[in-house]
Design a protein around this motif. Structure first.
Motif, PDB file in Angstrom:
ATOM      1  N   ALA A 104       6.572  20.766 -36.024  1.00 17.96           N
ATOM      2  CA  ALA A 104       5.957  21.726 -35.116  1.00 17.96           C
ATOM      3  C   ALA A 104       6.842  22.085 -33.932  1.00 17.96           C
ATOM      4  O   ALA A 104       6.741  23.196 -33.387  1.00 17.96           O
ATOM      5  CB  ALA A 104       4.630  21.161 -34.603  1.00 17.96           C
ATOM      6  N   THR A 105       7.692  21.169 -33.526  1.00 22.81           N
ATOM      7  CA  THR A 105       8.463  21.368 -32.293  1.00 22.81           C
ATOM      8  C   THR A 105       9.289  22.650 -32.289  1.00 22.81           C
ATOM      9  O   THR A 105       9.174  23.461 -31.349  1.00 22.81           O
ATOM     10  CB  THR A 105       9.351  20.144 -32.024  1.00 22.81           C
ATOM     11  OG1 THR A 105       8.509  18.985 -31.881  1.00 22.81           O
ATOM     12  CG2 THR A 105      10.168  20.323 -30.759  1.00 22.81           C
ATOM     13  N   PRO A 106      10.134  22.906 -33.290  1.00 16.78           N
ATOM     14  CA  PRO A 106      10.921  24.145 -33.246  1.00 16.78           C
ATOM     15  C   PRO A 106      10.067  25.402 -33.342  1.00 16.78           C
ATOM     16  O   PRO A 106      10.429  26.449 -32.775  1.00 16.78           O
ATOM     17  CB  PRO A 106      11.860  24.014 -34.443  1.00 16.78           C
ATOM     18  CG  PRO A 106      11.213  23.024 -35.352  1.00 16.78           C
ATOM     19  CD  PRO A 106      10.487  22.071 -34.458  1.00 16.78           C
ATOM     20  N   LEU A 107       8.930  25.325 -34.031  1.00 14.70           N
ATOM     21  CA  LEU A 107       8.049  26.487 -34.147  1.00 14.70           C
ATOM     22  C   LEU A 107       7.403  26.812 -32.805  1.00 14.70           C
ATOM     23  O   LEU A 107       7.300  27.987 -32.410  1.00 14.70           O
ATOM     24  CB  LEU A 107       6.980  26.225 -35.196  1.00 14.70           C
ATOM     25  CG  LEU A 107       7.480  25.935 -36.617  1.00 14.70           C
ATOM     26  CD1 LEU A 107       6.314  25.568 -37.535  1.00 14.70           C
ATOM     27  CD2 LEU A 107       8.250  27.118 -37.182  1.00 14.70           C
ATOM     28  N   LEU A 108       6.950  25.782 -32.094  1.00 12.16           N
ATOM     29  CA  LEU A 108       6.350  25.987 -30.779  1.00 12.16           C
ATOM     30  C   LEU A 108       7.377  26.539 -29.792  1.00 12.16           C
ATOM     31  O   LEU A 108       7.085  27.456 -29.008  1.00 12.16           O
ATOM     32  CB  LEU A 108       5.771  24.669 -30.263  1.00 12.16           C
ATOM     33  CG  LEU A 108       4.536  24.152 -31.005  1.00 12.16           C
ATOM     34  CD1 LEU A 108       4.255  22.698 -30.643  1.00 12.16           C
ATOM     35  CD2 LEU A 108       3.321  25.011 -30.692  1.00 12.16           C
ATOM     36  N   ARG A 109       8.562  25.980 -29.820  1.00  6.14           N
ATOM     37  CA  ARG A 109       9.625  26.475 -28.928  1.00  6.14           C
ATOM     38  C   ARG A 109       9.908  27.956 -29.198  1.00  6.14           C
ATOM     39  O   ARG A 109       9.996  28.766 -28.274  1.00  6.14           O
ATOM     40  CB  ARG A 109      10.910  25.669 -29.145  1.00  6.14           C
ATOM     41  CG  ARG A 109      10.921  24.284 -28.528  1.00  6.14           C
ATOM     42  CD  ARG A 109      12.341  23.719 -28.599  1.00  6.14           C
ATOM     43  NE  ARG A 109      12.452  22.409 -28.015  1.00  6.14           N
ATOM     44  CZ  ARG A 109      12.588  22.177 -26.703  1.00  6.14           C
ATOM     45  NH1 ARG A 109      12.563  23.194 -25.857  1.00  6.14           N
ATOM     46  NH2 ARG A 109      12.720  20.952 -26.250  1.00  6.14           N
ATOM     47  N   ARG A 110      10.058  28.291 -30.464  1.00  6.29           N
ATOM     48  CA  ARG A 110      10.442  29.652 -30.843  1.00  6.29           C
ATOM     49  C   ARG A 110       9.373  30.677 -30.468  1.00  6.29           C
ATOM     50  O   ARG A 110       9.659  31.683 -29.807  1.00  6.29           O
ATOM     51  CB  ARG A 110      10.699  29.699 -32.356  1.00  6.29           C
ATOM     52  CG  ARG A 110      11.114  31.066 -32.889  1.00  6.29           C
ATOM     53  CD  ARG A 110      11.037  31.078 -34.398  1.00  6.29           C
ATOM     54  NE  ARG A 110       9.643  31.029 -34.872  1.00  6.29           N
ATOM     55  CZ  ARG A 110       9.297  30.806 -36.138  1.00  6.29           C
ATOM     56  NH1 ARG A 110      10.221  30.577 -37.054  1.00  6.29           N
ATOM     57  NH2 ARG A 110       8.013  30.804 -36.482  1.00  6.29           N
ATOM     58  N   ASP A 111       8.132  30.422 -30.879  1.00  6.67           N
ATOM     59  CA  ASP A 111       7.111  31.453 -30.766  1.00  6.67           C
ATOM     60  C   ASP A 111       6.513  31.564 -29.379  1.00  6.67           C
ATOM     61  O   ASP A 111       5.909  32.598 -29.038  1.00  6.67           O
ATOM     62  CB  ASP A 111       6.011  31.209 -31.799  1.00  6.67           C
ATOM     63  CG  ASP A 111       6.500  31.479 -33.220  1.00  6.67           C
ATOM     64  OD1 ASP A 111       7.620  32.005 -33.362  1.00  6.67           O
ATOM     65  OD2 ASP A 111       5.772  31.160 -34.179  1.00  6.67           O
ATOM     66  N   PHE A 112       6.668  30.517 -28.554  1.00  8.63           N
ATOM     67  CA  PHE A 112       6.163  30.598 -27.187  1.00  8.63           C
ATOM     68  C   PHE A 112       7.300  30.696 -26.164  1.00  8.63           C
ATOM     69  O   PHE A 112       7.057  30.628 -24.957  1.00  8.63           O
ATOM     70  CB  PHE A 112       5.257  29.407 -26.882  1.00  8.63           C
ATOM     71  CG  PHE A 112       3.968  29.459 -27.646  1.00  8.63           C
ATOM     72  CD1 PHE A 112       2.924  30.267 -27.208  1.00  8.63           C
ATOM     73  CD2 PHE A 112       3.796  28.739 -28.813  1.00  8.63           C
ATOM     74  CE1 PHE A 112       1.738  30.346 -27.922  1.00  8.63           C
ATOM     75  CE2 PHE A 112       2.626  28.808 -29.538  1.00  8.63           C
ATOM     76  CZ  PHE A 112       1.585  29.612 -29.098  1.00  8.63           C
ATOM     77  N   GLY A 113       8.519  30.855 -26.642  1.00  5.83           N
ATOM     78  CA  GLY A 113       9.649  31.067 -25.753  1.00  5.83           C
ATOM     79  C   GLY A 113       9.833  29.950 -24.748  1.00  5.83           C
ATOM     80  O   GLY A 113      10.171  30.199 -23.587  1.00  5.83           O
ATOM     81  N   TYR A 114       9.647  28.711 -25.210  1.00  2.19           N
ATOM     82  CA  TYR A 114       9.700  27.559 -24.299  1.00  2.19           C
ATOM     83  C   TYR A 114      10.984  26.779 -24.526  1.00  2.19           C
ATOM     84  O   TYR A 114      11.307  26.412 -25.658  1.00  2.19           O
ATOM     85  CB  TYR A 114       8.485  26.653 -24.539  1.00  2.19           C
ATOM     86  CG  TYR A 114       8.479  25.401 -23.707  1.00  2.19           C
ATOM     87  CD1 TYR A 114       8.180  25.447 -22.356  1.00  2.19           C
ATOM     88  CD2 TYR A 114       8.769  24.160 -24.279  1.00  2.19           C
ATOM     89  CE1 TYR A 114       8.166  24.278 -21.586  1.00  2.19           C
ATOM     90  CE2 TYR A 114       8.754  23.001 -23.520  1.00  2.19           C
ATOM     91  CZ  TYR A 114       8.448  23.068 -22.176  1.00  2.19           C
ATOM     92  OH  TYR A 114       8.436  21.925 -21.416  1.00  2.19           O
ATOM     93  N   ASP A 115      11.728  26.525 -23.448  1.00  2.00           N
ATOM     94  CA  ASP A 115      12.976  25.765 -23.588  1.00  2.00           C
ATOM     95  C   ASP A 115      12.993  24.504 -22.731  1.00  2.00           C
ATOM     96  O   ASP A 115      14.038  23.918 -22.485  1.00  2.00           O
ATOM     97  CB  ASP A 115      14.176  26.652 -23.240  1.00  2.00           C
ATOM     98  CG  ASP A 115      14.120  27.192 -21.809  1.00  2.00           C
ATOM     99  OD1 ASP A 115      13.183  26.833 -21.069  1.00  2.00           O
ATOM    100  OD2 ASP A 115      15.015  27.972 -21.440  1.00  2.00           O
ATOM    101  N   GLY A 116      11.806  24.063 -22.300  1.00  2.00           N
ATOM    102  CA  GLY A 116      11.720  22.857 -21.490  1.00  2.00           C
ATOM    103  C   GLY A 116      11.579  21.607 -22.338  1.00  2.00           C
ATOM    104  O   GLY A 116      11.840  21.605 -23.544  1.00  2.00           O
ATOM    105  N   GLU A 117      11.121  20.521 -21.706  1.00  2.00           N
ATOM    106  CA  GLU A 117      11.027  19.242 -22.393  1.00  2.00           C
ATOM    107  C   GLU A 117       9.786  19.182 -23.279  1.00  2.00           C
ATOM    108  O   GLU A 117       8.696  19.602 -22.878  1.00  2.00           O
ATOM    109  CB  GLU A 117      10.996  18.098 -21.383  1.00  2.00           C
ATOM    110  CG  GLU A 117      11.028  16.717 -22.029  1.00  2.00           C
ATOM    111  CD  GLU A 117      11.260  15.591 -21.042  1.00  2.00           C
ATOM    112  OE1 GLU A 117      11.109  14.426 -21.454  1.00  2.00           O
ATOM    113  OE2 GLU A 117      11.588  15.873 -19.870  1.00  2.00           O
ATOM    114  N   VAL A 118       9.953  18.656 -24.488  1.00  2.00           N
ATOM    115  CA  VAL A 118       8.860  18.518 -25.444  1.00  2.00           C
ATOM    116  C   VAL A 118       8.520  17.041 -25.612  1.00  2.00           C
ATOM    117  O   VAL A 118       9.416  16.205 -25.748  1.00  2.00           O
ATOM    118  CB  VAL A 118       9.234  19.122 -26.812  1.00  2.00           C
ATOM    119  CG1 VAL A 118       8.132  18.836 -27.841  1.00  2.00           C
ATOM    120  CG2 VAL A 118       9.460  20.624 -26.688  1.00  2.00           C
TER     121      VAL A 118
END
Length: 309
Positions: A104-118
């Motif tokens: 899920a991590t790369p999908l969440l980063r990509r689609d919500f434009g998030y580049d912070g800490e997961v």
């Protein structure tokens, strides 16, 4: 040792022991948004929220990623550029994003434009499913719902359909399943727990009192229902990922599979994430419910792969 405030719609909502309920949009709620040290949300902080210095915002979201989400979904829905830019701005203020699984991590980063800490830590809400409290909860919930110890309880939990939703906030429950026919065939030995999606819960429509069923759309804690059930009839909902923690059989009722894919879309192929039979009619589903041991055996390998991956 910290006071924990829970935002609720009204005081009928039960919060965990020690929690402090706060009514959404009350004066206290607005004050807390601007003063708490830690702010957790499962969607987005309000557009007007101005993050104070030092505040930690933790975004948990509310389901395992599978359906099209974030910017691709917003664009498909025709959201304005201003609204999408507002979402991007708010995402930039998150201190952490909770991811339920490595996929899920790369999908969440990509689609919500998030580049912070997961924080890839799974969903704490599922801990209870494997806890020492699981069996006592199961017994208490079944008793409270009027399910006898000798009855098989099946959780029916379809997701909402975008093509039945006018405002991306509420929708009536799809009417693909014939509960009366299922009861005639299964008899009193089986009870179906009908759990509408949150979009369904926001409408006034309820299935109501039907023989062999209990409408649990408004039951407050869905994990209780996972424990109470012996199997589940599901579809494209991310609920299947949560229910999969239990190891109980799942039956997939998907008569509109192609239409759903065309109207909403998904992030990866559906079939490999469905460790159970993909069925289209009520009778096919009833046949599977009547043979849960067989379903468990036939899909054991697929279930293990689903659980482990």
């Amino acid at each position: 040792d910290l006071p924990v405030y829970w935002a609720v719609q009204d005081h009928s909502v039960v919060v965990p022991d020690g929690g402090i309920p706060v009514i959404v949009n009350s004066e206290e709620w607005y004050r807390l948004l601007a003063s708490v040290a830690y702010y957790l949300d499962n969607m987005y902080q309000p557009d007007f929220h101005q993050k104070p210095e030092g505040q930690v915002i933790i975004q948990t979201f509310h389901g395992y990623p599978f359906k099209q989400m974030g910017r691709p979904h917003w664009e498909q829905q025709g959201f304005s550029n201003a609204l999408m830019e507002s979402y991007d701005r708010r995402a930039a203020e998150w201190s952490y994003l909770v991811s339920p699984a490595s996929y899920a991590t790369p999908l969440l980063r990509r689609d919500f434009g998030y580049d912070g800490e997961v924080l890839e830590i799974g969903y704490p809400r599922n801990d209870v499913l494997l806890s020492e409290d699981a069996d006592p909860i199961r017994i208490a919930v079944r008793e409270s719902l009027g399910v006898r110890p000798d009855q098989t309880a099946v959780l029916y939990a379809p997701t909402f359909r975008d093509y039945m939703s006018r405002d991306d906030n509420q929708a009536v429950m799809p009417s693909f399943f014939d509960f009366a026919r299922a009861h005639r065939r299964l008899g009193d030995d089986t009870v179906i727990l009908i759990r509408g999606h949150a979009f369904n819960a926001r409408t006034k429509h309820r299935v109501g009192s039907l023989p062999g069923t209990v409408d649990v759309t408004d039951y407050p804690e869905v994990s209780d229902l996972y424990l109470a059930a012996d199997a589940a009839i599901v579809d494209y909902s991310s609920l299947r990922f949560d229910f999969g923690v239990t190891g109980k059989p799942m039956i997939f009722h998907v008569p509109d599979l192609q239409r759903y894919q065309d109207s909403r879309g998904w992030l990866f192929d559906f079939e490999p994430t469905a460790p159970g039979p993909l069925l289209t009619t009520t009778d096919e589903v009833v046949d599977a419910v009547a043979d849960l041991a067989g379903v468990r055996d036939r899909y054991a390998a697929a279930y293990r792969a689903f659980h482990d991956d």
